[in-house]
Write an enzyme that holds these catalytic residues in place. Structure first.
Site, mmCIF file in Angstrom:
data_model
loop_
_atom_site.group_PDB
_atom_site.id
_atom_site.type_symbol
_atom_site.label_atom_id
_atom_site.label_comp_id
_atom_site.label_asym_id
_atom_site.label_seq_id
_atom_site.Cartn_x
_atom_site.Cartn_y
_atom_site.Cartn_z
ATOM 1 N N GLU A 106 2.297 5.223 -15.884
ATOM 2 C CA GLU A 106 3.416 6.027 -15.406
ATOM 3 C C GLU A 106 4.106 5.268 -14.278
ATOM 4 O O GLU A 106 3.669 5.303 -13.136
ATOM 5 C CB GLU A 106 2.982 7.398 -14.886
ATOM 6 N N ASP A 159 -1.495 7.730 -13.245
ATOM 7 C CA ASP A 159 -0.418 8.385 -12.506
ATOM 8 C C ASP A 159 0.113 7.481 -11.382
ATOM 9 O O ASP A 159 -0.655 6.821 -10.687
ATOM 10 C CB ASP A 159 -1.018 9.665 -11.894
HETATM 11 C C1 GLC Z 1 3.391 11.951 -10.948
HETATM 12 C C2 GLC Z 1 3.239 13.286 -11.646
HETATM 13 C C3 GLC Z 1 3.759 14.372 -10.755
HETATM 14 C C4 GLC Z 1 3.004 14.358 -9.456
HETATM 15 C C5 GLC Z 1 3.079 12.969 -8.809
HETATM 16 C C6 GLC Z 1 2.119 12.855 -7.673
HETATM 17 O O1 GLC Z 1 4.711 11.590 -10.783
HETATM 18 O O2 GLC Z 1 3.899 13.255 -12.873
HETATM 19 O O3 GLC Z 1 3.629 15.627 -11.370
HETATM 20 O O4 GLC Z 1 3.544 15.317 -8.580
HETATM 21 O O5 GLC Z 1 2.716 11.960 -9.724
HETATM 22 O O6 GLC Z 1 0.798 12.802 -8.135
#
Ligand code: GLC
Length: 534
Positions: A244, A202
């Protein structure tokens, strides 16, 4: 389970919110046992890998992306034995499981943060980023624009400001601390030893901060992630890291390194352009972004998606394009969130079956591995009355009995209301109806699984002389598949260059035909044609 190290290149991923999927014990929250009960359903759909959204103990102020204990399962969802059992059953069905690994930040209720804020001399002080001023790193943008006005928050207890890229309840970890770097290795090892097949890492662009930069994609961040990969490669070969990074393709490219960083990365900018192409009835924007996407190392793979648990992000478009997307897809004020649109796939596409199928045709045939968001295979709706991103995180609609067959208790949230509520739209009725969206998606997944060209092949645009047609060839070894998508609401004629004429099998209907120079496609129709000589 096939032990192919490159399994992720052919895989179809399915993203699950455990909380919203299936409740097994009547407490109103979905749980791991509930998910385990539904593995047969996922196996029938034909997916290869589940992406589990966070299941860690958490105060749930960011739906579990605010972790208060990295080496446990939240009691609401079950326990570690339930997870082991789930992994075992999934593996027995040939389904892998990856989970979210939130590296950048913890919850402010994590023991590390509690110790850090309470005592300047604590060994945990250095786990977070403290400052006497809120003027450092001014070039870093704010991500949660609708809720946060600074990346610094004053902490009374600590007598200093702390740094956070997301909610102020999510302090960023200090990756300059070797102890923090080691902690994350320990966390990764813990889950890999339990049998997890990898991680969706993430928010990785934000691990390090340096003055005078945007504090994104820094060389230090890449160096750390390479170490993480090396450790996994050595001790857990075949497990994957999915990146991500909501960034432009040229900025995501370094996350693949020389094949020694992430195996997979989400292709964020392609997503809004798929929606743009459908609304404009032309593929120009899609062609442009794919043209701008650099090649990636042989063993790496993009992940593409249409929707997920967040808002449909419009960070990777120009301000004019964003305005246009909001006008087209978020006509009411409550539909916007941050720089995006908080709606599900079916309502975004006017619940028009033709458009929903066509957009899925692109998801399953464009380069990369597709990620389906739970419920989109049946065309679930959203609930705009729920705040933030919760409207796209409502419970799975299993059947038309009270509470959708999701829970025997009091559900943790509201369901979708109106035409797409569970009385009108649910898994049970779609399973029974061979013409349902579920069966349409199942067919696409099944065809995709039999043809490595989709996961591994190269892609070449085919000039059809008609801009309303997104036509491309996917090719791998001797397999050649021509995909034609009519992006417009009217019937379209097209001309195929001589080299693309010949005898084909229509993979979705199994019909054989001879395609000559001219073809005609119904509004929003799509064809996947495999050449016989392949
Ligand atoms: C990522 C996740 C999101 C979350 C953020 C902070 O972007 O997809 O849902 O709020 O990280 O962890």
């Amino acid at each position: 389970m096939i032990q192919d190290k490159l399994w992720y290149k052919d895989a179809v991923f399915y993203q699950v919110s455990v909380r919203a999927f299936k409740d097994s014990n009547g407490d109103g929250f979905g749980d791991l046992r509930g998910l385990q009960q539904k593995l047969d359903y996922l196996s029938l759909l034909g997916i290869d890998c589940i992406w589990l959204m966070p299941i860690y103990p958490s105060p749930l102020r960011d739906d579990g992306y605010d972790i208060s204990d990295y080496c446990n399962v939240a009691a609401l969802y079950g326990n570690l034995d339930d997870l082991k059992s789930l992994v075992g059953s999934a593996h027995a069905l040939g389904i892998r499981i990856i989970m979210d690994l939130v590296l950048n930040h913890t919850s402010d209720e994590h023991a590390w943060f509690k110790a850090s804020r309470s005592d300047r001399n604590s060994p945990y002080r250095d786990y977070y980023i403290w400052s006497d001023t809120d003027q450092k790193y001014r070039d870093a943008r704010i991500i949660f624009l609708d809720t946060e006005d600074s990346n610094w928050t004053w902490d009374e207890k600590a007598g200093q400001y702390f740094w956070h890229r997301f909610y102020s309840s999510q302090p960023d970890l200090n990756f300059d601390s070797p102890a923090v770097q080691d902690e994350i290795f320990k966390v990764a090892r813990f889950w890999l030893e339990l049998g997890i097949d990898g991680f969706r890492a993430d928010a990785v662009p934000y691990l390090f901060e340096r003055e005078g930069t945007s504090c994104e994609n820094l060389p230090e961040t890449h160096a750390y992630l390479k170490r993480l990969r090396l450790f996994m490669e050595k001790e857990f070969p075949g497990r994957i890291l999915l990146c991500e990074a909501n960034q432009w393709p040229e900025d995501v490219r370094p996350y693949f390194g020389n094949g020694d960083e992430f195996q997979m990365g989400f292709h964020f900018p392609i997503m809004p352009r798929i929606f743009m192409s459908l609304k404009k009835g032309r593929a120009d924007d899609l062609r442009e972004i794919l043209g701008r996407t650099p090649p990636i190392p042989e063993d790496c793979q993009w992940c593409i998606f249409l929707r997920n648990h967040d808002e449909l992000t419009l960070e990777m478009v120009s301000p004019e394009e964003r305005k246009w997307m909001w006008e087209q897809y978020a006509p009411e004020p409550g539909m916007k969130l941050n720089l995006g649109i908080r709606r599900r796939l079916a309502p975004l596409l006017d619940n028009d079956r033709r458009k929903i199928e066509l957009i899925n045709s692109m998801l399953f045939t464009l380069p990369g591995s597709p990620v389906l968001y739970y419920g989109d295979e049946i065309g679930m709706g959203d609930n705009l009355d729920l705040p933030d991103r919760n409207g796209v995180r409502t419970p799975m609609q299993w059947d038309d009995t009270p509470n959708a067959g999701f829970t025997a208790g009091k559900p943790f949230t509201e369901f979708v209301k109106g035409d797409l509520d569970y009385r009108h739209l649910n898994v049970k009725s779609q399973l029974l109806d061979q013409n349902s969206l579920f069966h349409g998606i199942k067919k696409m997944i099944g065809v995709r699984r039999q043809h490595p060209a989709f996961g591994r092949g190269e892609m070449q645009w085919v000039d059809t002389g008609n801009p309303a047609i997104a036509g491309y060839l996917r090719r791998y070894n001797r397999e050649r598949i021509l995909v034609l998508n009519n992006l417009s609401e009217s019937q379209q004629n097209l001309t195929l260059p001589a080299e693309h004429q010949g005898s084909v099998v229509d993979l979705l209907s199994d019909d054989s035909q001879l395609i000559k120079s001219s073809l005609s496609l119904q509004p929003y129709a799509y064809l996947w044609l495999k050449y016989d000589n392949g």
